[in-house]
Design a protein around this motif. Sequence first.
Motif, PDB file in Angstrom:
ATOM      1  N   GLU A  38       0.695  -1.161  -0.046  1.00 49.89           N
ATOM      2  CA  GLU A  38      -0.124   0.384   0.199  1.00 49.89           C
ATOM      3  C   GLU A  38       1.127   1.401  -0.462  1.00 49.89           C
ATOM      4  N   TRP A  39       2.050   1.245   1.017  1.00 55.31           N
ATOM      5  CA  TRP A  39       2.723   2.608   0.598  1.00 55.31           C
ATOM      6  C   TRP A  39       3.223   2.638  -0.450  1.00 55.31           C
ATOM      7  N   PHE A  40       4.192   1.408  -1.254  1.00 57.14           N
ATOM      8  CA  PHE A  40       4.613   1.801  -2.484  1.00 57.14           C
ATOM      9  C   PHE A  40       3.372   2.079  -3.181  1.00 57.14           C
ATOM     10  N   CYS A  41       2.124   1.371  -3.388  1.00 56.86           N
ATOM     11  CA  CYS A  41       1.585   1.834  -4.204  1.00 56.86           C
ATOM     12  C   CYS A  41       0.941   3.175  -4.075  1.00 56.86           C
ATOM     13  N   LEU A  42       0.671   4.793  -2.978  1.00 51.72           N
ATOM     14  CA  LEU A  42       0.973   5.330  -1.966  1.00 51.72           C
ATOM     15  C   LEU A  42       1.922   5.999  -3.315  1.00 51.72           C
ATOM     16  N   LEU A  43       3.314   5.840  -3.676  1.00 49.18           N
ATOM     17  CA  LEU A  43       4.536   6.778  -3.652  1.00 49.18           C
ATOM     18  C   LEU A  43       4.636   6.518  -5.100  1.00 49.18           C
ATOM     19  N   LEU A  44       3.667   5.750  -6.415  1.00 46.53           N
ATOM     20  CA  LEU A  44       3.596   5.099  -6.796  1.00 46.53           C
ATOM     21  C   LEU A  44       3.160   6.043  -8.076  1.00 46.53           C
ATOM     22  N   LEU A  45       1.676   6.070  -7.454  1.00 50.74           N
ATOM     23  CA  LEU A  45       0.454   6.595  -8.482  1.00 50.74           C
ATOM     24  C   LEU A  45       1.099   7.682  -8.834  1.00 50.74           C
ATOM     25  N   PRO A  46       0.914   8.268  -7.887  1.00 54.64           N
ATOM     26  CA  PRO A  46       1.155  10.295  -8.543  1.00 54.64           C
ATOM     27  C   PRO A  46       2.494  10.239  -9.319  1.00 54.64           C
TER      28      PRO A  46
END
Length: 332
Positions: free
Chosen positions: A263-271
């Motif tokens: 989840e933390w990885f996705c929060l960083l990757l999406l922007p």
Amino acid sequence: MVAITLILLTLVYFEFSFIWLSLIILIAIRVFFLRQRKLLLLWIVLAVIWLGWLTCWNKAQLANRLQHNEQLSDQHIIVAPDEIQVDGDLVKFKGRWQEKNQRIQGYYRLQSLSEKSKWLHQAQTADLTVSGDFSSVSGPTNENQFDYQRYLGSQRIVNQVFVKKMVLKSHINSTTLTDLIAWLHELRWQLLKQLDQLDNPLKSYGQLLLLGYYNADYDQQIQQINQLGLLYLFSLSGMHVFYLLRVIRWLFTYLKITRETYEWFCLLLLPIYAVLGGLSASLLRAVLMSWLIIFFQRLKLRLSGVTAECLVLIVNLAYSPLLLFSLGFQLS
């Protein structure tokens, strides 16, 4: 109901029609007959605030618009490499006009083949010192003509420049945030060049679907896709974002990496992917929806897909109400 109200108010404000007005009246009647005074009061306050915001936003756009054509010298425009298009001997670019602190559309007629080669291989964010004719973007002059003024307005661009003289040099960024954004634009340009080495039509498909880049040489293929009824797939609807997240989740599960890390990885990757994908309206919708749902999960709160979509809609319309008239926004 909130999202529908905001959409209808935006339509009435920028493109008045008795149809939109009648629908707003019907919603008002519906809210009234619910016999909930607080809900009715909240709906009225929301409508007033939104109309006030639309007025302020529109006035700011009009204030930025040049009232007369002006010949200006030594103006500075910062241009990212992925916002440059070379079409024959014409260079088209979007950048930030430093003196006015606003985005601007630019055009420049190339003088030589060596100059064209330099523009085609411009891989870094450029600082352009230009002299030329500055003017506001003109609206349509014929009935049913494409409204280029509204299209650029949805990107918060109200002025254009026809460059007569230019000095190009690499831009030196000053803050960490601008360094990161410039690096992402430069990375997007590198990815576009890698995809450009593929054969057609795979090259154009990859650039459009993955990076949201429309190649000027793609017109004939777009017509064929339209005849097949597959144009929606190539409007960068954002559906591929959800497949991307599923693939990442499967990979993290296979590698036995915790859900929290995913989840933390996705929060960083999406922007980051939003910038790499060209920041189109449809891509931003998908990215922001996914980001909000994951973010609320981290807060141990539940956010439904419909609520997330409404929040994203409100954010998009608040940033640029004219996005409502863009095809990508409507297809989303």
